[in-house]
Design a protein around this motif. Structure first.
Motif, PDB file in Angstrom:
ATOM      1  N   MET A   1       0.845  -1.194   0.000  1.00  0.00           N
ATOM      2  CA  MET A   1       0.000   0.000   0.000  1.00  0.00           C
ATOM      3  C   MET A   1       0.882   1.246   0.000  1.00  0.00           C
ATOM      4  O   MET A   1       1.889   1.312   0.684  1.00  0.00           O
ATOM      5  CB  MET A   1      -0.892   0.002   1.240  1.00  0.00           C
ATOM      6  N   ARG A   2       0.467   2.215  -0.738  1.00  0.00           N
ATOM      7  CA  ARG A   2       1.194   3.479  -0.816  1.00  0.00           C
ATOM      8  C   ARG A   2       0.413   4.549  -0.052  1.00  0.00           C
ATOM      9  O   ARG A   2      -0.799   4.715  -0.260  1.00  0.00           O
ATOM     10  CB  ARG A   2       1.351   3.860  -2.280  1.00  0.00           C
ATOM     11  N   LEU A   3       1.075   5.263   0.839  1.00  0.00           N
ATOM     12  CA  LEU A   3       0.424   6.313   1.609  1.00  0.00           C
ATOM     13  C   LEU A   3       0.309   7.588   0.783  1.00  0.00           C
ATOM     14  O   LEU A   3       1.233   7.952   0.060  1.00  0.00           O
ATOM     15  CB  LEU A   3       1.223   6.618   2.875  1.00  0.00           C
ATOM     16  N   THR A   4      -0.816   8.255   0.912  1.00  0.00           N
ATOM     17  CA  THR A   4      -1.042   9.514   0.211  1.00  0.00           C
ATOM     18  C   THR A   4      -1.411  10.598   1.217  1.00  0.00           C
ATOM     19  O   THR A   4      -1.713  10.307   2.385  1.00  0.00           O
ATOM     20  CB  THR A   4      -2.183   9.372  -0.812  1.00  0.00           C
ATOM     21  N   GLU A   5      -1.416  11.828   0.750  1.00  0.00           N
ATOM     22  CA  GLU A   5      -1.845  12.932   1.622  1.00  0.00           C
ATOM     23  C   GLU A   5      -3.292  12.735   2.064  1.00  0.00           C
ATOM     24  O   GLU A   5      -3.664  13.105   3.173  1.00  0.00           O
ATOM     25  CB  GLU A   5      -1.673  14.268   0.909  1.00  0.00           C
ATOM     26  N   LYS A   6      -4.099  12.138   1.203  1.00  0.00           N
ATOM     27  CA  LYS A   6      -5.497  11.859   1.549  1.00  0.00           C
ATOM     28  C   LYS A   6      -5.572  10.906   2.739  1.00  0.00           C
ATOM     29  O   LYS A   6      -6.415  11.071   3.625  1.00  0.00           O
ATOM     30  CB  LYS A   6      -6.213  11.269   0.330  1.00  0.00           C
ATOM     31  N   ASP A   7      -4.676   9.913   2.774  1.00  0.00           N
ATOM     32  CA  ASP A   7      -4.619   8.987   3.909  1.00  0.00           C
ATOM     33  C   ASP A   7      -4.319   9.734   5.203  1.00  0.00           C
ATOM     34  O   ASP A   7      -4.900   9.442   6.252  1.00  0.00           O
ATOM     35  CB  ASP A   7      -3.548   7.912   3.690  1.00  0.00           C
ATOM     36  N   LEU A   8      -3.405  10.689   5.130  1.00  0.00           N
ATOM     37  CA  LEU A   8      -3.060  11.478   6.314  1.00  0.00           C
ATOM     38  C   LEU A   8      -4.253  12.304   6.779  1.00  0.00           C
ATOM     39  O   LEU A   8      -4.590  12.319   7.968  1.00  0.00           O
ATOM     40  CB  LEU A   8      -1.887  12.419   6.020  1.00  0.00           C
TER      41      LEU A   8
END
Length: 82
Positions: A1-8
């Motif tokens: 899984m790749r973290l994105t700003e949306k995840d934050l």
């Protein structure tokens, strides 16, 4: 899984800012949905260039930088437990 700003941003439940009187120091306190708090700060060297909105933006970015690390650790831990 790749973290994105949306995840934050999904992790942030609230935020508050404080600028110390007579200074250019700004603090951002992010409250996460899990109840944890993260602090970011900013400061401008010269008061004549100080922009309170830029101070808030930089302080928030610094708080979010900590969240990147926490979420990356959580993801790594999940992957290792598989």
């Amino acid at each position: 899984m790749r973290l994105t700003e949306k995840d934050l941003e999904k992790e942030v439940a609230g935020e508050d800012y404080y600028q110390f009187p007579e200074t250019t120091v700004t603090v951002c306190c992010l409250k996460l949905h899990n109840g944890m708090w993260l602090i970011g700060e900013s400061a401008c060297l010269d008061k004549c260039y100080f922009d309170p909105e830029v101070g808030k933006k930089v302080a928030r970015e610094n708080a979010l930088e900590q969240l990147w690390k926490l979420l990356a650790f959580r993801q790594l831990d999940k992957n290792l437990r598989k």
